[in-house]
Design an enzyme around this catalytic site. Structure first.
Site, mmCIF file in Angstrom:
data_model
loop_
_atom_site.group_PDB
_atom_site.id
_atom_site.type_symbol
_atom_site.label_atom_id
_atom_site.label_comp_id
_atom_site.label_asym_id
_atom_site.label_seq_id
_atom_site.Cartn_x
_atom_site.Cartn_y
_atom_site.Cartn_z
ATOM 1 C CD GLU A 248 34.996 47.796 27.969
ATOM 2 O OE1 GLU A 248 36.080 47.301 28.354
ATOM 3 O OE2 GLU A 248 34.863 48.335 26.864
ATOM 4 C CB CYS A 282 39.050 48.702 34.618
ATOM 5 S SG CYS A 282 38.802 50.153 33.589
HETATM 6 P P1 NAD Z 1 30.990 43.992 40.364
HETATM 7 O O1 NAD Z 1 31.058 42.984 39.278
HETATM 8 O O2 NAD Z 1 30.971 43.535 41.760
HETATM 9 O O3 NAD Z 1 29.693 44.901 40.192
HETATM 10 C C1 NAD Z 1 29.427 45.584 38.980
HETATM 11 C C2 NAD Z 1 27.937 45.853 38.883
HETATM 12 O O4 NAD Z 1 27.220 44.635 38.670
HETATM 13 C C3 NAD Z 1 27.326 46.486 40.120
HETATM 14 O O5 NAD Z 1 26.400 47.469 39.701
HETATM 15 C C4 NAD Z 1 26.617 45.317 40.777
HETATM 16 O O6 NAD Z 1 25.563 45.730 41.599
HETATM 17 C C5 NAD Z 1 26.111 44.579 39.560
HETATM 18 N N1 NAD Z 1 25.783 43.157 39.759
HETATM 19 C C6 NAD Z 1 26.229 42.316 40.707
HETATM 20 N N2 NAD Z 1 25.727 41.076 40.510
HETATM 21 C C7 NAD Z 1 24.949 41.143 39.398
HETATM 22 C C8 NAD Z 1 24.198 40.194 38.655
HETATM 23 N N3 NAD Z 1 24.103 38.913 39.029
HETATM 24 N N4 NAD Z 1 23.565 40.602 37.543
HETATM 25 C C9 NAD Z 1 23.659 41.880 37.147
HETATM 26 N N5 NAD Z 1 24.351 42.823 37.810
HETATM 27 C C10 NAD Z 1 25.007 42.462 38.916
HETATM 28 O O7 NAD Z 1 32.226 44.978 40.085
HETATM 29 P P2 NAD Z 1 32.730 46.190 40.990
HETATM 30 O O8 NAD Z 1 33.390 45.637 42.210
HETATM 31 O O9 NAD Z 1 31.661 47.203 41.147
HETATM 32 O O10 NAD Z 1 33.834 46.851 40.045
HETATM 33 C C11 NAD Z 1 35.189 46.507 40.082
HETATM 34 C C12 NAD Z 1 35.542 45.618 38.916
HETATM 35 O O11 NAD Z 1 35.151 46.253 37.707
HETATM 36 C C13 NAD Z 1 37.011 45.361 38.776
HETATM 37 O O12 NAD Z 1 37.232 44.021 38.431
HETATM 38 C C14 NAD Z 1 37.420 46.253 37.604
HETATM 39 O O13 NAD Z 1 38.573 45.825 36.906
HETATM 40 C C15 NAD Z 1 36.210 46.195 36.768
HETATM 41 N N6 NAD Z 1 36.144 47.334 35.870
HETATM 42 C C16 NAD Z 1 36.345 47.123 34.541
HETATM 43 C C17 NAD Z 1 36.330 48.199 33.675
HETATM 44 C C18 NAD Z 1 36.550 48.021 32.204
HETATM 45 O O14 NAD Z 1 36.328 48.966 31.463
HETATM 46 N N7 NAD Z 1 36.959 46.869 31.738
HETATM 47 C C19 NAD Z 1 36.122 49.485 34.172
HETATM 48 C C20 NAD Z 1 35.928 49.652 35.548
HETATM 49 C C21 NAD Z 1 35.936 48.557 36.389
#
Ligand code: NAD
Length: 473
Positions: A248, A282
């Site tokens: 997602e 999101c």
């Molecule tokens: P992010 O991608 O920076 O982080 C998400 C998670 O991934 C965090 O827990 C982070 O610590 C972890 N992470 C980071 N690098 C990683 C790696 N290499 N391997 C595994 N895990 C890793 O996202 P964010 O800034 O926390 O969230 C905002 C984003 O999320 C926005 O783009 C938003 O649109 C999206 N989002 C999407 C949905 C959906 O349902 N499609 C819902 C909520 C948020």
């Protein structure tokens, strides 16, 4: 924390935090004050959690659907009994206000989504039947599911990943965002008061833990919600462990307001479709295409709401909009608005920080007369700012709405029949008509294009955390 004032959430915080100075100090998004120290788990802690989950999963699967559902309902009861404490932790850590579609809504949603997963029944499907043979499709547990979540709806998105996984007989190891570990630690603490030991664990570490969990050979499935860039890293990690993925990812949802739309009637829903969680959602509306004939009316109506809806700390009962969750997000939002202004866009209202409220507050901002090429239109702003783009021809608006690598949600506003025909031509996982971003635990949700793949919620969501298994007799 002995000198701190006693807060609504004190007991729950005591259960999940470590002594001051021994963990990661987590700030209140509105005031910057430390809420508490979150444990900093290491890769070794992750190994221990995955080993325990692997061990516990067999017994959990053997309990059967009815018993697992009963325990999940007890977990939901516990969340409801402590909803106010959980909501206060979310309101402080993530920043969303208690009221409106805010922190109390998030805490309530956690219980509701758990109950829905517990009550949705997946029967074996008969695929083929003849006189002497019968093939059935069953849904078996996968094993250990890794749940990696973002900071914007930390507890609710955690539940979206955890509840279906547990329901289908998997164990779950959760890796919360390092910005919002407390909301997830609190959620898991409440659920674990009713679940067998080892079945659900949280590992609150840094990026090294995230990278390891995604590529771990003991993980059968990764439920990932976060940015598209990190999603791509998760896909690469899965080359090694062949973990199944639900991704997602980011959204840059377009909305199209049709000619003849009743602006006065729709304005409030349009506003909250954009500004839910102060835009940090999101599937919030992030680019608004408005027909020339109603353009000024829409801009005026949104600006009037932007100027009147109260913004303030999440724990202030009067607030309906809050701060940006992180300094990084504040910088992204300010930069996008400054860039739009420099390109000649018109800042109708807002367009600057609100330092009197706190360092991470940005005024609710309506940007008009902006072109499609502006970064505020092409990139996900994730904050209290909306670009309103003028169009003259509906076909052209559809083409511009589709000219994005993202495809999470979209909405069309106006006459329902016309809106349906426009909806059919939009490239996204969901198209809403005369609303945006409304979710329902029984209705599947997921993206297309760079917004990811896989579905969450309802029967589709349960099947996504199970292994399809054919039995032919
Ligand atoms: P992010 O991608 O920076 O982080 C998400 C998670 O991934 C965090 O827990 C982070 O610590 C972890 N992470 C980071 N690098 C990683 C790696 N290499 N391997 C595994 N895990 C890793 O996202 P964010 O800034 O926390 O969230 C905002 C984003 O999320 C926005 O783009 C938003 O649109 C999206 N989002 C999407 C949905 C959906 O349902 N499609 C819902 C909520 C948020």
């Amino acid at each position: 924390m002995t000198d701190a004032p006693v807060t609504v959430e004190a007991a729950l915080l005591d259960a999940i935090t470590v002594p001051d100075g021994t963990g990661k100090a987590i700030p209140d998004a509105a005031s910057g004050e430390t809420i508490g120290d979150a444990p900093i788990h290491t890769v070794d802690d992750l190994e221990t959690a995955i080993a325990a989950a692997t061990e516990a999963q067999r017994g959990w699967a053997a309990l059967g659907h009815a018993e697992r559902s009963r325990l999940l309902h007890l977990a939901a009861d516990e969340i409801e009994a402590h909803a106010e404490e959980l909501a206060h932790i979310i309101a402080r850590e993530q920043g969303k206000p208690l009221n409106g579609a805010g922190a109390r809504f998030e805490a309530g949603g956690c219980a509701a989504w758990i109950r829905n997963a517990a009550d949705t029944v997946i029967e074996p499907e008969v695929l083929f039947e003849a006189e002497d043979t019968r093939s059935e499709l069953h849904y078996a547990p996968l094993g250990v599911v890794a749940a990696i979540g973002p900071w914007n709806w930390p507890a609710l998105i955690g539940v979206w990943q955890i509840a279906p996984s547990l329901r289908m007989g998997n164990a779950v190891v959760v890796k919360p965002s390092s910005f919002t570990p407390l909301s997830v630690l609190a959620l898991v603490e409440l659920m674990n008061r009713h679940l067998p030991v080892g079945v659900l664990a949280v590992v609150a570490g840094n990026r090294d833990v995230g990278a390891r969990i995604a590529s771990h050979p003991g993980v059968a499935k990764v439920m990932f919600t976060g940015s598209t860039d990190t999603g791509r890293e998760i896909v690469r990690s899965s080359a090694d462990n062949l973990a199944r993925l639900t991704l997602e990812l980011g959204g840059n949802d377009p909305g199209i307001v049709l000619p003849g739309a009743d602006v006065a009637a729709l304005a409030e829903r349009l506003f909250w479709g954009i500004f839910i969680n102060t835009g940090q959602t999101c599937a919030a509306l992030k680019r608004l295409y408005v027909h020339d004939s109603v353009y000024d009316d829409v801009v005026d109506a949104l600006a009037a709401l932007a100027n009147s809806v109260p913004m303030g700390p999440g724990t202030d009962e009067a607030s309906l909009l809050g701060p940006l969750s992180t300094p990084q997000q504040f910088a992204i939002v300010s930069g996008l608005v400054d860039d739009a202004r420099a390109r000649g866009a018109r800042i109708v209202t807002g367009g600057q920080p609100a330092p009197e409220l706190g360092a991470q507050f940005y005024r609710t901002t309506i940007v008009a007369d902006i072109d499609d090429g502006a970064a505020l239109v092409t990139e996900e702003q994730f904050g209290p700012v909306i670009p309103v783009i003028r169009y003259a021809d509906v076909d052209d608006a559809v083409a511009r709405a589709n000219a994005s690598e993202q495809g999470l949600g979209a909405s069309v506003w106006g006459d329902v029949d016309t809106a349906r025909s426009v909806a059919a031509r939009i490239e996204s996982g969901t198209v809403w008509i005369n609303q945006h971003g409304t979710l329902n635990p029984t209705v599947p949700f997921g993206g297309v294009k760079a917004s990811g793949y896989g579905l969450e919620f309802g029967a589709h969501g349960l099947k996504a955390v199970a292994a399809p298994k054919v039995i032919t007799v």
